[in-house]
Design a protein around this motif. Sequence first.
Motif, PDB file in Angstrom:
ATOM      1  N   LYS A  69       0.826   9.307   8.756  1.00  0.00           N
ATOM      2  CA  LYS A  69       1.982   9.944   8.105  1.00  0.00           C
ATOM      3  C   LYS A  69       2.482   9.117   6.924  1.00  0.00           C
ATOM      4  O   LYS A  69       2.629   7.906   7.018  1.00  0.00           O
ATOM      5  N   TYR A  70       2.738   9.808   5.831  1.00  0.00           N
ATOM      6  CA  TYR A  70       3.303   9.193   4.639  1.00  0.00           C
ATOM      7  C   TYR A  70       4.117  10.248   3.903  1.00  0.00           C
ATOM      8  O   TYR A  70       4.021  11.442   4.181  1.00  0.00           O
ATOM      9  N   ASN A  71       4.898   9.819   2.943  1.00  0.00           N
ATOM     10  CA  ASN A  71       5.687  10.714   2.114  1.00  0.00           C
ATOM     11  C   ASN A  71       5.225  10.568   0.673  1.00  0.00           C
ATOM     12  O   ASN A  71       4.870   9.474   0.244  1.00  0.00           O
ATOM     13  N   ASP A  72       5.236  11.670  -0.056  1.00  0.00           N
ATOM     14  CA  ASP A  72       4.729  11.642  -1.425  1.00  0.00           C
ATOM     15  C   ASP A  72       5.679  10.898  -2.355  1.00  0.00           C
ATOM     16  O   ASP A  72       6.896  11.118  -2.321  1.00  0.00           O
ATOM     17  N   CYS A  73       5.117  10.034  -3.162  1.00  0.00           N
ATOM     18  CA  CYS A  73       5.916   9.188  -4.055  1.00  0.00           C
ATOM     19  C   CYS A  73       6.633   9.980  -5.144  1.00  0.00           C
ATOM     20  O   CYS A  73       7.666   9.537  -5.635  1.00  0.00           O
TER      21      CYS A  73
END
Length: 193
Positions: A69-73
């Motif tokens: 899981k990551y969030n878009d920069c």
Amino acid sequence: MPTYIFKIQIVGVDPPVNRVVKVSSESSFYLFHHIIQIVFGWKNYHLYQFIFNNYRIADSRLVDENVGKYNDCKATMLEDLFTKIGDKAIYEYDFGDRWIHLIELVDIESSPVCELLPIIISGSNSCPPEDCGGISGYKELKMILTNPKHEEFESYWEWVGINFNPTKFSLQTTESEIRKLNKIINGYEKGFE
């Protein structure tokens, strides 16, 4: 629009390499990535991520789906995560060499000021050269550059350039480079067309 003042330091490098920058709180982490690249003198050759507590931020165009899981920069703004003085995050650049940058929010200015952001306020020492092998490789590189009897002395100087000095930082040069931010980002984006 509040402005944020950050101190950013590469962890584990001697002499310490740091920069102090002022940016809009409404900047995206994507823009902040490019600002960090410019003020440190990195060449934007490698992958990167931000880590804020357990919150990971990266460029969705570059992330392998298996990384978790990551969030878009581009969709995450600095003000979404940095809310008070003392908040800290990690910026990791080049997953091979693993350059870890500690980012600390050191001041928040709420009064509107007519100034062109981002601004480089200060800095110390030169950024390590790209692809030098991380902290241990950089330490070895500096040792070789000071030993004319070393068999790789000349080739290393040829690689880093005659003007390389690990204790040098030019505020004036960095200010000039930061003014090219939009042009640099436009060039970067052409690689995705």
